[in-house]
Structures are given as structure tokens and as C-alpha cells.
Design a protein around this motif. Sequence first.
Motif, PDB file in Angstrom:
ATOM      1  N   VAL A 278       4.615 -13.224 -14.335  1.00 35.44           N
ATOM      2  CA  VAL A 278       6.064 -14.053 -14.153  1.00 35.44           C
ATOM      3  C   VAL A 278       6.143 -15.094 -13.138  1.00 35.44           C
ATOM      4  O   VAL A 278       5.264 -14.714 -12.085  1.00 35.44           O
TER       5      VAL A 278
ATOM      6  N   ASP B 151       4.766 -12.941  -8.810  1.00 29.88           N
ATOM      7  CA  ASP B 151       5.254 -11.724  -8.519  1.00 29.88           C
ATOM      8  C   ASP B 151       4.410 -10.658  -9.293  1.00 29.88           C
ATOM      9  O   ASP B 151       4.464 -10.837 -10.549  1.00 29.88           O
ATOM     10  N   VAL B 152       3.444  -9.908  -8.731  1.00 24.23           N
ATOM     11  CA  VAL B 152       2.744  -9.058  -9.639  1.00 24.23           C
ATOM     12  C   VAL B 152       3.008  -7.610  -9.661  1.00 24.23           C
ATOM     13  O   VAL B 152       3.619  -7.276  -8.767  1.00 24.23           O
ATOM     14  N   ASP B 153       2.849  -7.013 -10.928  1.00 19.96           N
ATOM     15  CA  ASP B 153       3.459  -5.682 -11.213  1.00 19.96           C
ATOM     16  C   ASP B 153       3.425  -4.939 -10.021  1.00 19.96           C
ATOM     17  O   ASP B 153       4.225  -3.906  -9.549  1.00 19.96           O
TER      18      ASP B 153
ATOM     19  N   ASN C  24       2.961  -4.978  -6.712  1.00 19.52           N
ATOM     20  CA  ASN C  24       3.390  -5.457  -5.550  1.00 19.52           C
ATOM     21  C   ASN C  24       5.147  -4.856  -5.535  1.00 19.52           C
ATOM     22  O   ASN C  24       5.503  -5.352  -4.417  1.00 19.52           O
ATOM     23  N   GLN C  25       5.429  -4.442  -6.518  1.00 15.83           N
ATOM     24  CA  GLN C  25       6.863  -3.843  -6.559  1.00 15.83           C
ATOM     25  C   GLN C  25       7.670  -4.874  -5.992  1.00 15.83           C
ATOM     26  O   GLN C  25       8.583  -4.576  -5.124  1.00 15.83           O
ATOM     27  N   GLY C  26       7.739  -6.012  -6.542  1.00 14.47           N
ATOM     28  CA  GLY C  26       8.937  -6.996  -6.363  1.00 14.47           C
ATOM     29  C   GLY C  26       8.295  -8.065  -5.055  1.00 14.47           C
ATOM     30  O   GLY C  26       9.049  -9.156  -4.686  1.00 14.47           O
ATOM     31  N   LYS C  27       7.196  -7.908  -4.473  1.00 15.60           N
ATOM     32  CA  LYS C  27       6.669  -8.787  -3.325  1.00 15.60           C
ATOM     33  C   LYS C  27       6.547 -10.242  -3.804  1.00 15.60           C
ATOM     34  O   LYS C  27       5.777 -10.325  -4.730  1.00 15.60           O
ATOM     35  N   LEU C  28       7.329 -11.095  -3.472  1.00 18.93           N
ATOM     36  CA  LEU C  28       7.151 -12.554  -4.095  1.00 18.93           C
ATOM     37  C   LEU C  28       6.319 -13.454  -3.074  1.00 18.93           C
ATOM     38  O   LEU C  28       6.350 -13.242  -2.002  1.00 18.93           O
TER      39      LEU C  28
ATOM     40  N   PHE D 268       5.203 -17.267  -2.433  1.00 14.38           N
ATOM     41  CA  PHE D 268       5.756 -18.450  -2.536  1.00 14.38           C
ATOM     42  C   PHE D 268       4.661 -19.579  -2.236  1.00 14.38           C
ATOM     43  O   PHE D 268       3.938 -19.299  -1.483  1.00 14.38           O
TER      44      PHE D 268
ATOM     45  N   TYR E 133      14.232  -6.637   0.727  1.00 15.09           N
ATOM     46  CA  TYR E 133      13.225  -7.559   1.206  1.00 15.09           C
ATOM     47  C   TYR E 133      13.721  -8.154   2.429  1.00 15.09           C
ATOM     48  O   TYR E 133      14.804  -8.743   2.624  1.00 15.09           O
TER      49      TYR E 133
ATOM     50  N   TYR F  78      12.009 -11.784   4.220  1.00 16.10           N
ATOM     51  CA  TYR F  78      11.071 -12.777   4.053  1.00 16.10           C
ATOM     52  C   TYR F  78      11.155 -13.453   5.728  1.00 16.10           C
ATOM     53  O   TYR F  78      12.520 -13.716   5.957  1.00 16.10           O
TER      54      TYR F  78
ATOM     55  N   PHE G 123       6.482 -13.541   2.984  1.00 15.96           N
ATOM     56  CA  PHE G 123       6.992 -11.831   2.692  1.00 15.96           C
ATOM     57  C   PHE G 123       6.752 -11.273   3.961  1.00 15.96           C
ATOM     58  O   PHE G 123       5.580 -11.183   4.507  1.00 15.96           O
TER      59      PHE G 123
ATOM     60  N   GLU H 120       5.710  -1.685   1.051  1.00 15.61           N
ATOM     61  CA  GLU H 120       4.576  -2.652   1.407  1.00 15.61           C
ATOM     62  C   GLU H 120       5.163  -3.548   2.507  1.00 15.61           C
ATOM     63  O   GLU H 120       6.400  -3.940   2.458  1.00 15.61           O
TER      64      GLU H 120
ATOM     65  N   GLY I 169      12.429  -3.535  -9.525  1.00 20.99           N
ATOM     66  CA  GLY I 169      11.463  -4.101  -8.361  1.00 20.99           C
ATOM     67  C   GLY I 169      10.640  -5.260  -8.896  1.00 20.99           C
ATOM     68  O   GLY I 169      11.013  -6.455  -8.913  1.00 20.99           O
ATOM     69  N   ALA I 170       9.287  -5.069  -9.354  1.00 22.72           N
ATOM     70  CA  ALA I 170       8.596  -6.002  -9.839  1.00 22.72           C
ATOM     71  C   ALA I 170       9.132  -6.867 -11.139  1.00 22.72           C
ATOM     72  O   ALA I 170       9.541  -6.456 -11.908  1.00 22.72           O
TER      73      ALA I 170
ATOM     74  N   GLN J   5      15.231 -11.777  -7.782  1.00 16.71           N
ATOM     75  CA  GLN J   5      15.902 -11.439  -6.267  1.00 16.71           C
ATOM     76  C   GLN J   5      16.774 -12.359  -5.794  1.00 16.71           C
ATOM     77  O   GLN J   5      16.804 -13.425  -6.031  1.00 16.71           O
TER      78      GLN J   5
END
Lengths: 112, 114
Positions: free
Chosen positions: A31, A92-94, A96-100, A102, B33, B35, B45, B56, B98-99, B103
Motif C-alpha cells: 500500500v 506502510d509494510v504489514d 510494521n503495524q502502521g509505521k509510515l 515518508f 503514533y 512523528y 516516524f 515499535e 494498524g498496518a 492515519q
Amino acid sequence: SQWGEENLQALSIQEGEDVTMNCSYKTYTTVVHWYRQDSGRGPALIILIRSNEREKRSGRLRATLDTSSQSSSLSITAAQCEDTAVYFCATDVDYNQGKLIFGQGTKLSIKP
Amino acid sequence: GPKVLQIPSHQIIDMGQMVTLNCDPVSNHLYFYWYKQILGQQMEFLVNFYNGKVMEKSKLFKDQFSVERPDGSYFTLKIQPTALEDSAVYFCASSLGGARDTQYFGPGTRLLVL
């Protein structure tokens, strides 16, 4: 870094023109999020495109995603002054639980 | 659309002091989150948070940083002690999933450490 080639730092076009912004990424993703950020404000999602979509439209916006070349683009048709903003893509990789993550962003200015 | 609020909008603080940045996320969201964005640079992040725990954190999330959301109230970022390089705009975001979920970002808190 997640990002390969640098995004354009600044782009200025005339009102009514079309514009395309590109980004490429290193790590596989399913995504890509495209955000716009107006001066002094937080990013706002404008298009989210998934790997099974290849192309997605929203009004004058069109996003593409090519997972084979790990690249995405955002096009604006008939740009208007209110499109002036900074545009970011983010992956956004699976796992990473939502870590974007940029990209550098493109500062787009539309001249009247 | 859903709104994320951040308080304060601006904060000026002396180096070495403590600062707490507050975020009021979208009411039914579960993932939170922080940032960091330095002027003219890309968004980076810091940390994500779910079910009362940090999931994380990045290298930017130094030992002086901490997050919590006590009893479903504000989601906070505390920096203690602050350093000059902490000057930046800090954005809070929240999402339902989540992923791969959308957001929603707040307007940011502009922190200046002197």
C-alpha cells in the motif's frame, strides 16, 4: 533509507496544467499513501492505493502503483491554486503495524 | 472527517526542562503514533502505540522520550530532559486498524528548545 531516487523538491506550474509527482521505494509494500500537507497543518490523506489496484482516482487526482518497479505516482489534472501544498508519498509494510515511512515530498505551487 | 487535536500548538522551553505534548486522537481509534518533522524536511516516524504498549520505536525515539495514554485520555509524548535537537514539529496520528489503515494526523505541536 526506504526511498530510492529523490522526489522533486519543488515544482511550480500554471493553473489549469496537469502535473505528475513520482516516488520510488526500496522495501516491498502492498500500500502507498499519498498525503498533502498545507502550510502550518498536519498531513491529510488524499489517496491510499493498494497493490491490487494499480490505479485509483479521486476527483482530479489519480494515483498509480507498480509493485514490480516499486514506484508510485500522483497526478493532478487541471491544477487549481488550492492544490498548492506539499505532497508526500508514504509506504506502510504489514509487519510494521502502521509505521509510515515518508518520502521527501514535493512542494507544489500553482500560479494563477 | 475525523479530527485529531494536539495541545499545545506551540511550546518554547529551555534546554534540560521537561515537556509533555498532548494528543486527543479520534475517539474509536486503537493505534496511535508520533512523528517528528524538522522544518523543510520529511516526516519521520518516532513511535507507535497499541493496547497500552509501545509496538515499535525508531532511532529518533531516544531514552529521554516516553509515551503513554492513561485511562483512554490524552496520548502523550514526554521529553525529559529536552535537548536543542528536539526542536521540531511533532505530529500525532491515530488509526482504527494498524498496518495499511488510514492515519489521521493532528495539526502538530511546534516545539522550540532554547
